[in-house]
Design a protein around this motif. Structure first.
Motif: not given
Length: 456
Positions: A265, A267-276, A279
């Protein structure tokens, strides 16, 4: 107190102590569970040692029983032999008694003959006394009418004297023979009775020894049954401890899975934050480009603005791009695979990195600390779980001089977690690094070559 009840209380006490960690909080740390497991394993090892001891005592008791049974069998043969000899002696005594009875009859006959001779001798003695004793024989001889009559009279006198002497000799011989036979049979009978008494004494002693051996055998059987009961109780305790050990292993696995899921989770949060962040950077770049078209000075100012960089507080290996990075600087001294240790081949489940001085150890990837502890083999060691592209990995950092992270702590790739050391079963300062494609287990069935993922 009933033994089984006591054992049940002992098991309950161990299980209660083992379960304190799980009741104290929603999630016991893997380190706490491992300590519980080690306590249970230690107790189980102690109980199994007692079981082995009971087995040895039982085997020794059975061996003694076999030895005693052998002695009883020997005594039984000796008793049978003695009883046979007693029967033989009894037969000899019966035969000798019959012989004595026969001699008694002969003795009675001899007594009668002796009595008759005695009467005859008495009669002769009375006749001689009445006629004047030996002088009568002189009168008989002097009264001869002629020489021929004298010779006849001498012959007659000699015949009478010889007859008397013969009677007396027979009397003496018969009396001596009677005394001799009586003495012989009495001695023989006494000897037989003595032999029989000795055999009966021997039989009594053998009976006593056999009874003692039988009682000892009975006690050994009782002791064996008692040991079997104690062994069964210990086996029950060992089985209960095995169940608890397995249960704790399940709790450890569940906690590792929970932490792995937490890492996933994160890692998912890190990827989400990286995507944000990407962006946001794209939006900022678009805004900057729009602003640049209206004001070149503003654009120049923005493009020349320096970005702050923080230098590492201690020398550490350069953090590689991607999910993984090298955990320490230094030379590779032992690779993953089969090698030789102390002259014997072994499987080396990790990669060893060695260097002198104060060498930082960093996390090889983003993750969560499963355990941070000291063990006799790994010394100061940290176990971490990672979720990389949806897959679970576990890394191990062993022989550190000290650890800087604790159980359940989240760490970032390249974050320092300790210092290289020489603790535990080690032959010089180095880092023993393991990578497992999945959870860590004692069999190390998930261990892989770290070079598959990390460029050393």
């Amino acid at each position: 107190m009933n033994r089984k009840y006591f054992v049940s209380l002992s098991i309950a006490a161990v299980l209660t102590i083992g379960g304190l960690g799980t009741s104290a909080s929603a999630h016991s740390s893997v380190d706490d569970l491992k300590k519980q497991q080690d306590d249970v394993s230690s107790k189980k090892e102690e109980v199994n040692g007692k079981i082995d001891s009971k087995k040895s005592e039982i085997n020794e008791t059975v061996s003694k029983q076999k030895d005693i049974q052998g002695q009883i069998d020997v005594l039984g043969k000796q008793l049978n032999d003695t009883e046979s000899k007693i029967k033989d002696k009894e037969k000899e005594i019966d035969d000798t008694t019959a012989e004595i009875n026969k001699l008694k009859e002969e003795i009675e006959v001899l007594k009668q003959k002796i009595e008759e001779r005695n009467e005859l001798l008495k009669e002769r003695a009375r006749a001689i006394q009445e006629k004047g004793g030996s002088a009568n024989y002189v009168d008989v001889l002097l009264g001869a009418d002629s020489f021929g009559d004298f010779v006849n009279r001498v012959t007659a006198v000699n015949t009478i004297v010889s007859a008397d002497k013969k009677i007396m000799d027979e009397q003496k011989r018969d009396q001596e023979e009677l005394e001799k036979k009586q003495k012989q049979v009495e001695e023989k009978l006494a000897s037989l009775e003595k032999d029989k008494a000795s055999l009966q004494t021997l039989k009594k002693e053998l009976d006593s020894q056999k009874a003692e051996k039988a009682e000892l055998f009975k006690q050994l059987e009782k002791q064996q049954k008692s040991l079997e009961v104690e062994k069964a109780d210990l086996q029950q305790e060992s089985d209960e401890l095995s169940k608890r050990e397995k249960s704790i292993e399940g709790e450890i696995q569940a906690e590792q899975e929970r932490l792995a899921e937490l890492a996933r989770k994160q890692e998912e949060e890190r990827k989400r934050q990286e995507a944000e962040a990407a962006k946001k950077r794209a939006a900022e770049q678009a805004a900057a480009q729009a602003s640049a078209s209206s004001s070149s000075s503003s654009s120049a100012s923005a493009s020349s603005a320096p970005q702050a960089k923080s230098a590492p507080a201690v020398p550490a290996p350069a953090v590689s791009s991607g999910a993984w990075t090298r955990p320490a600087s230094g030379a590779i001294t032992t690779n993953f695979g089969t090698d030789i240790l102390n002259g014997k081949p072994r499987m080396h489940w990790g990669t060893d990195i060695a260097a002198r001085g104060s060498v930082p150890i960093v996390a090889a990837a983003d993750g969560i600390v499963i355990r941070s502890e000291y063990s006799s083999s790994y010394g100061n060691v940290v176990y971490m779980t990672h979720s990389i592209n949806g897959k679970t990995f576990t890394t191990v950092y062993a022989h550190m001089s000290s650890a800087l992270v604790g159980n359940g702590q989240s760490v970032k790739k390249g974050q320092q977690i300790g210092y290289m050391g020489d603790t535990g079963y080690s032959f010089g300062q180095h880092l023993h690094f393991e990578l497992h494609a999945g959870p860590w287990n004692a069999a190390k069935s998930n261990a892989v070559n770290p070079r598959q993922y990390i460029n050393f």
